[in-house]
Scaffold this active site. Structure first.
Site, PDB file in Angstrom:
ATOM      1  N   LEU A   1       0.876  -1.170   0.000  1.00 30.56           N
ATOM      2  CA  LEU A   1       0.000   0.000   0.000  1.00 30.56           C
ATOM      3  C   LEU A   1       0.912   1.219   0.000  1.00 30.56           C
ATOM      4  CD1 LEU A   1      -2.731  -0.875   2.677  1.00 30.56           C
ATOM      5  CD2 LEU A   1      -2.959  -0.973   0.189  1.00 30.56           C
ATOM      6  N   ASP A   2       0.498   2.280  -0.669  1.00 33.85           N
ATOM      7  CA  ASP A   2       1.272   3.511  -0.643  1.00 33.85           C
ATOM      8  C   ASP A   2       1.380   4.027   0.787  1.00 33.85           C
ATOM      9  OD1 ASP A   2       1.443   3.394  -3.407  1.00 33.85           O
ATOM     10  OD2 ASP A   2      -0.288   4.710  -3.701  1.00 33.85           O
ATOM     11  N   LYS A   3       2.392   4.836   1.030  1.00 31.83           N
ATOM     12  CA  LYS A   3       2.629   5.374   2.366  1.00 31.83           C
ATOM     13  C   LYS A   3       1.366   5.977   2.978  1.00 31.83           C
ATOM     14  CE  LYS A   3       5.183   9.059   4.744  1.00 31.83           C
ATOM     15  NZ  LYS A   3       6.197  10.143   4.588  1.00 31.83           N
TER      16      LYS A   3
ATOM     17  N   ARG B   1      -5.400   5.640  -7.861  1.00 31.45           N
ATOM     18  CA  ARG B   1      -5.147   7.077  -7.917  1.00 31.45           C
ATOM     19  C   ARG B   1      -5.068   7.554  -9.369  1.00 31.45           C
ATOM     20  NH1 ARG B   1       0.130   7.464  -4.310  1.00 31.45           N
ATOM     21  NH2 ARG B   1      -0.111   9.699  -4.741  1.00 31.45           N
TER      22      ARG B   1
END
Length: 361
Positions: A170-172, A273
């Site tokens: 998962l992205d930060k 995104r």
């Protein structure tokens, strides 16, 4: 010394991140206690070769990219003089030494005490509810304090696995659920299941601009590196990217934007995104892809709320839910959207009770 070298070889052979570029220690002139000086002798068989190619033959346990970094940092000497160019040609009879020293990447696999929200755990795997702000893998700028470091700190078994058992990311600034392997057999099986699209991952997101048209939309558009900005991704033609499909469903509209559910069918970097931005609905606070801070959010409004798969060892169907974190709940309230878990969980028949993480706040 043996411990350092064993760790260094393991890390250099491990793909921490598609964009992780190892960096050398701050002071290349001083080796420190973890460095090793190894003698070099150029044989007739290596005469005329590039220095970096010769070092690969002389120090075969390390990658050429790592050895090139040492050369450029002045850690290699021949005939009493430092040689700073990997392309320099060596001659038979040259004598020297190389200083093998740890890089930030090699030092990244360090166990750290960390409070992790473990939703489920058995001998083969665990499911983590990751908070926003936590980096998954060590990488430039974030060599320590990552989920990987936390996993090493809580589970001795993770030290035996590539990437401490992490099989997806998962992205930060994306919160929510991740499955992590605890055995090599489970890790191999989970990697294959993800590649075969047998792991269901669903997200909820808050996006700019009210939704129009049909409540359900499928975005089937390849994702790859943005040719104008290599630090971000973009919808590109298939020759320059990989197939990517996201199903998007409107949950509720507001005057300022929309609250949607996204189901991944592929797992490309930044896929949701990028796809949301490509249809004119960038995520709130996702400034990389055209969003802006709003509704009190300073991080992208994306939460991985449901994860479902068959257990890789037992075959038992499993599903997990992570209720909304406090910052997204507050953002919904500020836009007048109803926080109704039954609404965005609708359509999911419980599997094994749909084990739920504890809500924040």
């Amino acid at each position: 010394m043996a411990t350092f070298l064993e760790q260094l070889k393991k890390i250099i052979s491990t793909d921490l991140s598609a964009h992780a570029v190892p960096e050398l220690a701050d002071d290349p002139a001083e080796g420190g206690p973890d460095a090793e000086l190894r003698p070099l002798a150029i044989s007739a068989a290596l005469h005329g070769q590039r220095l970096d190619h010769a070092l690969v033959a002389l120090v075969p346990e390390f990658s050429r990219s790592y050895l090139q970094q040492l050369i450029e940092a002045g850690a290699v000497t021949l005939n009493g003089k430092p040689v700073a160019k990997p392309s320099a040609r060596v001659k038979a009879g040259d004598q020297g030494e190389i200083e093998l020293r740890p890089t930030p990447q090699s030092q990244a696999f360090v166990a750290e005490a960390m409070a992790l929200d473990v939703v489920y755990e058995d001998e083969h795997l665990c499911v983590i509810n990751k908070p926003a702000g936590l980096v998954v893998h060590p990488a430039p700028g974030n060599w320590r304090g990552t989920l990987l470091n936390g996993l090493l700190g809580r589970d001795a078994q993770s030290r035996l696995l590539p990437r401490a058992g992490i099989v997806h990311r998962l992205d930060k600034d994306t919160s929510g659920l991740m499955v992590v392997a605890r055995t090599r057999a489970a890790m191999d099986a989970l990697v294959q299941m993800i590649a075969a699209r047998e792991v269901s991952r669903q997200y909820v997101a808050l996006a700019h601009r009210p939704w129009t048209g049909a409540a359900r939309r499928q975005v089937d558009a390849p994702v790859g590196r943005d040719p104008r900005n290599r630090l971000r991704m973009a919808v590109v033609d298939l020759a320059h990217g990989k197939t990517a499909r996201t199903d998007i469903e409107l949950l509720e509209n507001a005057a300022q934007g929309c609250w949607v559910r996204c189901t991944l069918h592929t797992g490309r970097t930044h896929q949701i995104r990028v796809h949301m931005a490509s249809i004119g609905h960038p995520l709130v606070a996702d400034e990389t892809y055209g969003g802006a801070q709003a509704a009190g959010l300073a991080r992208q409004a994306l939460h991985a709320y449901r994860l479902a798969f068959s257990h890789p060892m037992t075959g038992v169907a499993m599903a997990f839910l992570a209720p909304l974190p406090a910052d997204i709940r507050q953002a919904l309230d500020s836009w007048g959207l109803r926080y109704n878990e039954r609404q965005w969980l609708e359509g999911h028949a419980p599997v094994n009770g749909d084990r739920a993480a504890k809500p924040e706040g």
